[in-house]
Design a protein around this motif. Sequence first.
Motif, short mmCIF file in Angstrom:
data_model
loop_
_atom_site.label_atom_id
_atom_site.label_comp_id
_atom_site.label_asym_id
_atom_site.label_seq_id
_atom_site.Cartn_x
_atom_site.Cartn_y
_atom_site.Cartn_z
N TYR A 91 5.09 10.72 7.97
CA TYR A 91 6.28 10.71 7.15
C TYR A 91 5.86 10.54 5.68
N ASP A 92 6.28 11.46 4.82
CA ASP A 92 6.04 11.33 3.38
C ASP A 92 7.29 10.77 2.74
N TYR A 93 7.10 9.90 1.74
CA TYR A 93 8.24 9.29 1.05
C TYR A 93 7.93 9.14 -0.43
N THR A 101 10.65 12.52 2.23
CA THR A 101 10.54 13.90 1.76
C THR A 101 10.11 14.85 2.86
N SER A 102 9.42 14.34 3.88
CA SER A 102 9.05 15.19 5.02
C SER A 102 8.64 14.32 6.19
N PRO A 131 0.83 -1.20 0.00
CA PRO A 131 0.00 0.00 0.00
C PRO A 131 0.87 1.25 0.00
N LYS A 132 0.34 2.34 -0.51
CA LYS A 132 1.13 3.58 -0.54
C LYS A 132 0.98 4.37 0.76
N ILE A 157 3.55 7.36 5.62
CA ILE A 157 3.56 6.46 6.77
C ILE A 157 3.12 7.29 7.98
N THR A 158 2.09 6.83 8.67
CA THR A 158 1.68 7.48 9.92
C THR A 158 2.11 6.58 11.06
#
Length: 137
Positions: free
Chosen positions: A119-121, A88-89, A62-63, A134-135
Amino acid sequence: MTKLLALILACLALGLVAAGCGGDDDDDGGGGGGASTTEEPAGGGGGGGGTQVSMKNIQFAPKDLSVKAGETITFTNDEAVAHDVHKTSGPGPDFASGPTGGMQEGDTFKLTLDEPGKYDYVCDVHAPGMAGTITVK
Protein backbone atom coordinates in the motif's frame (compact mmCIF):
# COMPACT_ATOMS: atom_id res chain seq x y z
CA MET A 1 15.86 49.04 6.34
CA THR A 2 12.74 48.96 4.14
CA LYS A 3 14.26 46.23 1.96
CA LEU A 4 15.07 44.13 5.04
CA LEU A 5 11.52 44.45 6.35
CA ALA A 6 10.10 43.51 2.93
CA LEU A 7 12.41 40.47 2.78
CA ILE A 8 11.37 39.32 6.26
CA LEU A 9 7.66 39.70 5.42
CA ALA A 10 8.11 37.80 2.14
CA CYS A 11 9.86 34.94 3.97
CA LEU A 12 7.08 34.78 6.57
CA ALA A 13 4.41 34.68 3.85
CA LEU A 14 6.30 31.94 2.00
CA GLY A 15 6.60 29.96 5.23
CA LEU A 16 2.84 30.06 5.75
CA VAL A 17 2.20 28.84 2.23
CA ALA A 18 4.74 26.01 2.62
CA ALA A 19 3.13 24.94 5.90
CA GLY A 20 0.02 23.86 3.99
CA CYS A 21 -2.52 25.76 6.05
CA GLY A 22 -5.28 25.13 3.52
CA GLY A 23 -7.51 22.16 2.90
CA ASP A 24 -10.66 21.15 1.11
CA ASP A 25 -13.90 19.47 1.98
CA ASP A 26 -13.38 16.49 -0.33
CA ASP A 27 -14.45 13.29 1.39
CA ASP A 28 -13.81 10.14 -0.62
CA GLY A 29 -15.98 8.15 1.75
CA GLY A 30 -14.63 4.64 0.88
CA GLY A 31 -14.79 1.83 3.40
CA GLY A 32 -15.27 -1.84 4.00
CA GLY A 33 -13.26 -4.69 2.57
CA GLY A 34 -9.53 -4.74 3.24
CA ALA A 35 -9.20 -1.69 5.48
CA SER A 36 -10.82 -0.36 8.59
CA THR A 37 -10.03 3.10 9.92
CA THR A 38 -10.76 5.13 13.00
CA GLU A 39 -9.57 8.55 14.07
CA GLU A 40 -9.12 9.17 17.77
CA PRO A 41 -7.64 12.02 19.80
CA ALA A 42 -4.08 11.51 21.03
CA GLY A 43 -3.39 10.68 24.63
CA GLY A 44 -5.90 7.85 24.92
CA GLY A 45 -5.30 4.94 27.30
CA GLY A 46 -1.91 3.16 27.38
CA GLY A 47 -1.65 -0.36 26.11
CA GLY A 48 0.75 -0.29 23.20
CA GLY A 49 0.85 -2.92 20.53
CA GLY A 50 0.64 -2.24 16.83
CA THR A 51 2.94 0.00 14.83
CA GLN A 52 3.43 3.73 15.44
CA VAL A 53 4.13 6.22 12.63
CA SER A 54 5.09 9.79 13.53
CA MET A 55 4.42 12.78 11.27
CA LYS A 56 7.20 15.27 12.01
CA ASN A 57 9.56 17.48 10.00
CA ILE A 58 7.25 17.04 6.97
CA GLN A 59 8.02 13.28 6.92
CA PHE A 60 6.50 9.99 8.02
CA ALA A 61 8.77 8.13 10.47
CA PRO A 62 9.14 5.36 9.64
CA LYS A 63 7.97 5.99 6.09
CA ASP A 64 8.20 2.35 4.96
CA LEU A 65 6.92 -0.39 7.23
CA SER A 66 5.95 -4.03 7.21
CA VAL A 67 3.04 -5.34 9.31
CA LYS A 68 1.01 -8.49 9.73
CA ALA A 69 -2.53 -8.58 8.33
CA GLY A 70 -4.92 -7.25 10.97
CA GLU A 71 -2.24 -5.29 12.85
CA THR A 72 -3.17 -1.71 13.77
CA ILE A 73 -1.01 1.16 12.54
CA THR A 74 -1.33 4.46 14.43
CA PHE A 75 -0.31 7.67 12.66
CA THR A 76 0.30 10.64 15.02
CA ASN A 77 0.83 14.24 13.97
CA ASP A 78 3.73 15.28 16.19
CA GLU A 79 4.14 18.85 14.92
CA ALA A 80 2.17 22.08 14.55
CA VAL A 81 1.91 21.66 10.75
CA ALA A 82 -1.37 20.12 9.48
CA HIS A 83 -1.07 16.69 7.80
CA ASP A 84 -3.21 13.84 6.45
CA VAL A 85 -2.83 10.22 5.33
CA HIS A 86 -4.28 9.13 1.96
CA LYS A 87 -3.83 5.86 0.09
CA THR A 88 -2.48 6.27 -3.46
CA SER A 89 -2.26 2.61 -4.52
CA GLY A 90 -2.63 -0.93 -3.26
CA PRO A 91 -5.25 -3.63 -2.80
CA GLY A 92 -8.71 -3.07 -1.39
CA PRO A 93 -10.63 0.16 -0.88
CA ASP A 94 -9.05 3.57 -0.44
CA PHE A 95 -8.30 4.86 3.05
CA ALA A 96 -7.89 8.39 4.34
CA SER A 97 -7.45 10.07 7.69
CA GLY A 98 -10.10 12.63 6.72
CA PRO A 99 -9.95 15.83 4.71
CA THR A 100 -6.68 17.10 3.25
CA GLY A 101 -4.68 18.73 6.04
CA GLY A 102 -7.27 17.65 8.60
CA MET A 103 -4.89 16.22 11.20
CA GLN A 104 -3.73 18.88 13.65
CA GLU A 105 -0.93 18.52 16.19
CA GLY A 106 -1.66 15.60 18.54
CA ASP A 107 -4.32 14.00 16.30
CA THR A 108 -4.07 10.29 15.57
CA PHE A 109 -5.36 8.07 12.78
CA LYS A 110 -5.64 4.31 13.35
CA LEU A 111 -5.54 2.02 10.36
CA THR A 112 -5.98 -1.76 10.17
CA LEU A 113 -5.26 -3.51 6.86
CA ASP A 114 -6.48 -7.08 6.47
CA GLU A 115 -5.51 -7.76 2.85
CA PRO A 116 -1.87 -8.69 2.13
CA GLY A 117 -0.02 -6.51 -0.38
CA LYS A 118 1.84 -3.24 -0.82
CA TYR A 119 0.00 0.00 0.00
CA ASP A 120 1.42 3.41 -0.99
CA TYR A 121 0.29 6.48 0.94
CA VAL A 122 0.99 10.23 1.06
CA CYS A 123 0.22 13.38 2.96
CA ASP A 124 -1.72 15.25 0.26
CA VAL A 125 -0.59 18.61 1.69
CA HIS A 126 3.10 17.73 1.31
CA ALA A 127 3.12 15.20 -1.58
CA PRO A 128 5.12 13.94 -3.29
CA GLY A 129 7.91 14.42 -0.71
CA MET A 130 5.92 13.12 2.26
CA ALA A 131 5.07 9.57 1.24
CA GLY A 132 5.49 6.01 2.43
CA THR A 133 4.73 2.35 1.88
CA ILE A 134 3.03 -0.27 4.04
CA THR A 135 3.68 -3.92 3.23
CA VAL A 136 1.05 -6.24 4.72
CA LYS A 137 2.06 -9.89 5.07
